[in-house]
Design a protein around this motif. Structure first.
Motif, PDB file in Angstrom:
ATOM      1  N   VAL A 180     -20.714   5.499   6.871  1.00  0.00           N
ATOM      2  CA  VAL A 180     -20.198   4.142   6.715  1.00  0.00           C
ATOM      3  C   VAL A 180     -20.497   3.403   8.015  1.00  0.00           C
ATOM      4  N   PHE A 181     -21.040   2.178   7.924  1.00  0.00           N
ATOM      5  CA  PHE A 181     -21.323   1.387   9.113  1.00  0.00           C
ATOM      6  C   PHE A 181     -21.139  -0.087   8.787  1.00  0.00           C
ATOM      7  N   ARG A 182     -21.096  -0.899   9.831  1.00  0.00           N
ATOM      8  CA  ARG A 182     -20.961  -2.343   9.651  1.00  0.00           C
ATOM      9  C   ARG A 182     -21.671  -3.069  10.790  1.00  0.00           C
ATOM     10  N   PHE A 183     -21.777  -4.379  10.633  1.00  0.00           N
ATOM     11  CA  PHE A 183     -22.410  -5.228  11.633  1.00  0.00           C
ATOM     12  C   PHE A 183     -21.420  -6.281  12.091  1.00  0.00           C
ATOM     13  N   PRO A 184     -21.493  -6.725  13.341  1.00  0.00           N
ATOM     14  CA  PRO A 184     -20.555  -7.735  13.819  1.00  0.00           C
ATOM     15  C   PRO A 184     -20.706  -9.046  13.046  1.00  0.00           C
ATOM     16  N   GLY A 185     -19.585  -9.685  12.788  1.00  0.00           N
ATOM     17  CA  GLY A 185     -19.603 -10.949  12.075  1.00  0.00           C
ATOM     18  C   GLY A 185     -19.660 -10.806  10.574  1.00  0.00           C
ATOM     19  N   SER A 186     -19.704  -9.599  10.069  1.00  0.00           N
ATOM     20  CA  SER A 186     -19.779  -9.363   8.640  1.00  0.00           C
ATOM     21  C   SER A 186     -18.539  -8.587   8.199  1.00  0.00           C
ATOM     22  N   TYR A 187     -17.959  -9.006   7.100  1.00  0.00           N
ATOM     23  CA  TYR A 187     -16.801  -8.302   6.570  1.00  0.00           C
ATOM     24  C   TYR A 187     -17.210  -7.120   5.700  1.00  0.00           C
ATOM     25  N   ARG A 188     -18.481  -7.003   5.405  1.00  0.00           N
ATOM     26  CA  ARG A 188     -18.970  -5.959   4.508  1.00  0.00           C
ATOM     27  C   ARG A 188     -19.060  -4.604   5.205  1.00  0.00           C
ATOM     28  N   ILE A 189     -18.655  -3.600   4.479  1.00  0.00           N
ATOM     29  CA  ILE A 189     -18.826  -2.221   4.922  1.00  0.00           C
ATOM     30  C   ILE A 189     -20.066  -1.696   4.211  1.00  0.00           C
ATOM     31  N   GLU A 190     -21.032  -1.241   4.980  1.00  0.00           N
ATOM     32  CA  GLU A 190     -22.293  -0.716   4.427  1.00  0.00           C
ATOM     33  C   GLU A 190     -22.213   0.808   4.357  1.00  0.00           C
ATOM     34  N   VAL A 191     -22.926   1.387   3.433  1.00  0.00           N
ATOM     35  CA  VAL A 191     -22.999   2.848   3.330  1.00  0.00           C
ATOM     36  C   VAL A 191     -24.459   3.267   3.223  1.00  0.00           C
ATOM     37  N   GLY A 192     -24.743   4.454   3.682  1.00  0.00           N
ATOM     38  CA  GLY A 192     -26.102   4.984   3.596  1.00  0.00           C
ATOM     39  C   GLY A 192     -26.134   6.423   4.053  1.00  0.00           C
ATOM     40  N   LEU A 193     -27.240   7.066   3.819  1.00  0.00           N
ATOM     41  CA  LEU A 193     -27.425   8.431   4.311  1.00  0.00           C
ATOM     42  C   LEU A 193     -27.902   8.361   5.763  1.00  0.00           C
ATOM     43  N   ALA A 194     -27.228   9.095   6.628  1.00  0.00           N
ATOM     44  CA  ALA A 194     -27.564   9.057   8.049  1.00  0.00           C
ATOM     45  C   ALA A 194     -28.964   9.579   8.328  1.00  0.00           C
ATOM     46  N   CYS A 195     -29.471  10.446   7.463  1.00  0.00           N
ATOM     47  CA  CYS A 195     -30.804  11.009   7.691  1.00  0.00           C
ATOM     48  C   CYS A 195     -31.909  10.063   7.216  1.00  0.00           C
ATOM     49  N   GLN A 196     -31.571   9.011   6.485  1.00  0.00           N
ATOM     50  CA  GLN A 196     -32.568   8.096   5.942  1.00  0.00           C
ATOM     51  C   GLN A 196     -32.442   6.670   6.476  1.00  0.00           C
ATOM     52  N   THR A 197     -31.249   6.262   6.899  1.00  0.00           N
ATOM     53  CA  THR A 197     -30.993   4.895   7.341  1.00  0.00           C
ATOM     54  C   THR A 197     -31.431   4.711   8.788  1.00  0.00           C
ATOM     55  N   VAL A 198     -32.306   3.766   9.034  1.00  0.00           N
ATOM     56  CA  VAL A 198     -32.798   3.483  10.381  1.00  0.00           C
ATOM     57  C   VAL A 198     -31.799   2.559  11.082  1.00  0.00           C
ATOM     58  N   VAL A 199     -31.558   2.832  12.370  1.00  0.00           N
ATOM     59  CA  VAL A 199     -30.597   2.036  13.126  1.00  0.00           C
ATOM     60  C   VAL A 199     -31.096   0.605  13.262  1.00  0.00           C
ATOM     61  N   GLN A 200     -30.140  -0.304  13.365  1.00  0.00           N
ATOM     62  CA  GLN A 200     -30.411  -1.717  13.576  1.00  0.00           C
ATOM     63  C   GLN A 200     -29.585  -2.192  14.748  1.00  0.00           C
ATOM     64  N   PRO A 201     -29.998  -3.248  15.428  1.00  0.00           N
ATOM     65  CA  PRO A 201     -29.242  -3.718  16.579  1.00  0.00           C
ATOM     66  C   PRO A 201     -27.789  -4.038  16.243  1.00  0.00           C
ATOM     67  N   ASP A 202     -26.894  -3.672  17.135  1.00  0.00           N
ATOM     68  CA  ASP A 202     -25.453  -3.936  17.044  1.00  0.00           C
ATOM     69  C   ASP A 202     -24.794  -3.295  15.834  1.00  0.00           C
ATOM     70  N   MET A 203     -25.320  -2.175  15.393  1.00  0.00           N
ATOM     71  CA  MET A 203     -24.735  -1.440  14.259  1.00  0.00           C
ATOM     72  C   MET A 203     -23.503  -0.678  14.770  1.00  0.00           C
ATOM     73  N   TYR A 204     -22.400  -0.815  14.045  1.00  0.00           N
ATOM     74  CA  TYR A 204     -21.175  -0.086  14.358  1.00  0.00           C
ATOM     75  C   TYR A 204     -21.057   1.090  13.403  1.00  0.00           C
ATOM     76  N   ILE A 205     -21.067   2.306  13.954  1.00  0.00           N
ATOM     77  CA  ILE A 205     -21.012   3.511  13.138  1.00  0.00           C
ATOM     78  C   ILE A 205     -19.643   4.150  13.303  1.00  0.00           C
TER      79      ILE A 205
END
Length: 93
Positions: free
Chosen positions: A68-93
């Motif tokens: 489960v991860f999210r980005f600043p300024g967004s209320y959405r909670i994102e989900v993904g597989l850690a082995c497949q999801t590429v990091v993005q700037p300012d990602m909160y894990i």
């Protein structure tokens, strides 16, 4: 080891750091700079974490690394597989 060999190793390390673009990610509130080409799982290992559980197959088949991860300024909670999801700037894990 001679001083010139040590200097050339340091220069090579600095050059490598310049070549790979580092992005900030936050793991449990702590900021880390990781290369932007890494998956979440590899970024955690790059940051110094030792993954003991939830690693699974590392190929996206087993689903053990659901994250489960999210980005600043967004209320959405994102989900993904850690082995497949590429990091993005300012990602909160």
């Amino acid at each position: 080891m001679s001083k010139t060999a040590t200097k050339s190793k340091k220069a090579a390390t600095k050059q490598k750091a310049v070549e790979e673009h580092l992005v900030p990610v936050f793991v449990m509130g702590k900021r880390y700079e990781v290369p932007d080409s890494l998956t979440i799982q590899k970024a955690l290992e790059y940051a110094g974490y030792q993954l003991v559980r939830g690693c699974g197959c590392r190929g996206g088949i087993c689903g053990a690394c659901g994250t489960v991860f999210r980005f600043p300024g967004s209320y959405r909670i994102e989900v993904g597989l850690a082995c497949q999801t590429v990091v993005q700037p300012d990602m909160y894990i």
